[in-house]
Design a protein around this motif. Structure first.
Motif, short mmCIF file in Angstrom:
data_model
loop_
_atom_site.label_atom_id
_atom_site.label_comp_id
_atom_site.label_asym_id
_atom_site.label_seq_id
_atom_site.Cartn_x
_atom_site.Cartn_y
_atom_site.Cartn_z
N ALA A 163 0.82 -1.21 0.00
CA ALA A 163 0.00 0.00 0.00
C ALA A 163 0.85 1.26 0.00
O ALA A 163 0.49 2.27 -0.60
CB ALA A 163 -0.94 -0.01 1.20
N SER A 164 2.01 1.23 0.65
CA SER A 164 2.86 2.41 0.74
C SER A 164 3.44 2.82 -0.60
O SER A 164 3.89 3.95 -0.77
CB SER A 164 4.00 2.16 1.74
OG SER A 164 4.82 1.09 1.30
N ALA A 165 3.46 1.89 -1.57
CA ALA A 165 4.01 2.19 -2.90
C ALA A 165 2.92 2.40 -3.92
O ALA A 165 3.17 2.37 -5.12
CB ALA A 165 4.93 1.05 -3.33
N SER A 166 1.70 2.61 -3.46
CA SER A 166 0.56 2.75 -4.35
C SER A 166 -0.23 3.99 -3.95
O SER A 166 -0.42 4.26 -2.78
CB SER A 166 -0.34 1.50 -4.22
OG SER A 166 -1.54 1.68 -4.91
N VAL A 167 -0.66 4.75 -4.96
CA VAL A 167 -1.43 5.96 -4.71
C VAL A 167 -2.59 6.03 -5.69
O VAL A 167 -2.59 5.32 -6.70
CB VAL A 167 -0.56 7.23 -4.85
CG1 VAL A 167 0.56 7.24 -3.82
CG2 VAL A 167 0.01 7.36 -6.26
N THR A 168 -3.57 6.86 -5.41
CA THR A 168 -4.70 7.01 -6.31
C THR A 168 -4.45 8.15 -7.29
O THR A 168 -3.54 8.97 -7.11
CB THR A 168 -5.98 7.32 -5.52
OG1 THR A 168 -5.84 8.60 -4.89
CG2 THR A 168 -6.23 6.25 -4.46
N ALA A 169 -5.28 8.22 -8.32
CA ALA A 169 -5.18 9.33 -9.26
C ALA A 169 -5.40 10.65 -8.53
O ALA A 169 -4.72 11.65 -8.80
CB ALA A 169 -6.20 9.15 -10.38
N ALA A 170 -6.34 10.68 -7.59
CA ALA A 170 -6.61 11.91 -6.85
C ALA A 170 -5.42 12.33 -5.99
O ALA A 170 -5.14 13.52 -5.83
CB ALA A 170 -7.85 11.73 -5.98
N ASP A 171 -4.70 11.33 -5.44
CA ASP A 171 -3.49 11.65 -4.67
C ASP A 171 -2.49 12.42 -5.53
O ASP A 171 -1.85 13.38 -5.07
CB ASP A 171 -2.82 10.37 -4.17
CG ASP A 171 -3.60 9.63 -3.12
OD1 ASP A 171 -4.35 10.28 -2.36
OD2 ASP A 171 -3.47 8.39 -3.06
N ILE A 172 -2.32 11.96 -6.77
CA ILE A 172 -1.33 12.58 -7.66
C ILE A 172 -1.80 13.94 -8.13
O ILE A 172 -1.05 14.92 -8.07
CB ILE A 172 -1.05 11.67 -8.87
CG1 ILE A 172 -0.49 10.32 -8.42
CG2 ILE A 172 -0.08 12.35 -9.84
CD1 ILE A 172 -0.39 9.29 -9.52
N THR A 173 -3.04 14.02 -8.59
CA THR A 173 -3.50 15.29 -9.16
C THR A 173 -3.57 16.39 -8.10
O THR A 173 -3.42 17.57 -8.43
CB THR A 173 -4.87 15.12 -9.83
OG1 THR A 173 -5.83 14.65 -8.87
CG2 THR A 173 -4.78 14.13 -10.98
N ALA A 174 -3.75 16.01 -6.84
CA ALA A 174 -3.78 17.01 -5.78
C ALA A 174 -2.43 17.71 -5.61
O ALA A 174 -2.37 18.82 -5.07
CB ALA A 174 -4.18 16.36 -4.45
N ARG A 175 -1.37 17.08 -6.10
CA ARG A 175 -0.03 17.67 -6.00
C ARG A 175 0.31 18.54 -7.20
O ARG A 175 1.37 19.18 -7.21
CB ARG A 175 1.02 16.56 -5.87
CG ARG A 175 0.72 15.47 -4.85
CD ARG A 175 1.11 15.85 -3.46
NE ARG A 175 2.54 15.74 -3.24
CZ ARG A 175 3.09 15.01 -2.25
NH1 ARG A 175 2.31 14.34 -1.42
NH2 ARG A 175 4.39 14.99 -2.09
N LEU A 176 -0.52 18.53 -8.23
CA LEU A 176 -0.22 19.27 -9.46
C LEU A 176 -0.90 20.63 -9.40
O LEU A 176 -2.13 20.74 -9.52
CB LEU A 176 -0.69 18.49 -10.68
CG LEU A 176 -0.01 17.13 -10.91
CD1 LEU A 176 -0.68 16.39 -12.07
CD2 LEU A 176 1.48 17.29 -11.15
N ASP A 177 -0.12 21.67 -9.23
CA ASP A 177 -0.63 23.03 -9.13
C ASP A 177 -1.34 23.42 -10.43
O ASP A 177 -0.71 23.42 -11.49
CB ASP A 177 0.54 23.98 -8.85
CG ASP A 177 0.11 25.42 -8.62
OD1 ASP A 177 -1.04 25.77 -8.94
OD2 ASP A 177 0.96 26.20 -8.14
#
Length: 214
Positions: A163-177
């Motif tokens: 689980a620690s090496a897996s993220v959701t699409a929302a996790d990633i897009t939240a980091r994109l300004d």
């Protein structure tokens, strides 16, 4: 299962009994779909493994840098590029992506199931900084699911990803300004591949593509 994802871990994976299968992996279908509308330029494949994606990009006219921490993976990659007549279009770099800094920014930065020795989202932040103005970031990652094994061809055993090496699409897009990035793709998908011994393997992926504003 806990892994350090350091150089020793990845070299053991690439020296193991699955190396032959990994060394003949095919290009990721998400990459093939997502970059088909892009004009070739410079590209970085971060965590390139045996080079399937880097070589596919080179075939399409990209000038590619493939970076990976595993010596054996890069040896396979170089052999494949030479056999394809593309050795002059791909540069292979042995690098720890948690500390390495490229000497240029790229028109395309992509990664496929790479797990360096740092938090996964921090890694994605890091490679995003390597995208040139008007360039593209393409992330293909594992989506963790306790009910499905995911062995996407880059060196993971059947209990991965943790689980620690897996993220959701929302996790990633939240980091994109949004002042910096135009979001093009953000989805989670499921597909089935043929794994060891002909057994079906369920693959759950996260795919995020964004364009850096000029």
């Amino acid at each position: 299962m806990t892994h350090s994802f350091d150089r020793g871990y990845w070299n053991r994976i690439w020296d193991g009994d699955r190396a032959a299968a990994m060394a003949t992996s095919q290009p990721n279908p998400h990459l093939m779909r997502e970059v088909s509308d892009l004009a070739p330029g410079t590209a970085l494949d971060a965590g390139c493994g045996a080079g399937a994606e880097a070589i596919w990009l080179a075939t399409g006219g990209w000038q590619v840098t493939g970076a990976d921490i595993a010596t054996a993976a890069l040896a396979h990659a170089a052999e494949r590029a030479a056999a394809s007549g593309l050795a002059d279009r791909v540069r292979w770099v042995e690098a720890d992506l948690s500390t390495w800094q490229p000497d240029a920014r790229y028109d395309l930065v992509t990664t496929h199931y790479a797990h360096p020795a740092m938090p996964q989202l921090d890694f994605y932040d890091r490679i995003a900084s390597w995208v040139a103005p008007a360039g593209t970031l393409l992330i293909v990652g594992h989506l963790h699911d306790q009910d499905h094994a995911s062995t996407a061809g880059h060196g993971h055993d059947e209990t991965e990803p943790p689980a620690s090496a897996s993220v959701t699409a929302a996790d990633i897009t939240a980091r994109l300004d949004p002042l910096v990035w135009d979001l093009r793709t953000a989805r989670e998908s499921h597909r089935t591949l043929t794994g060891h011994g002909g057994h079906p393997v369920s693959i759950r992926d996260v795919v995020v593509r964004a364009s850096r504003r000029s």
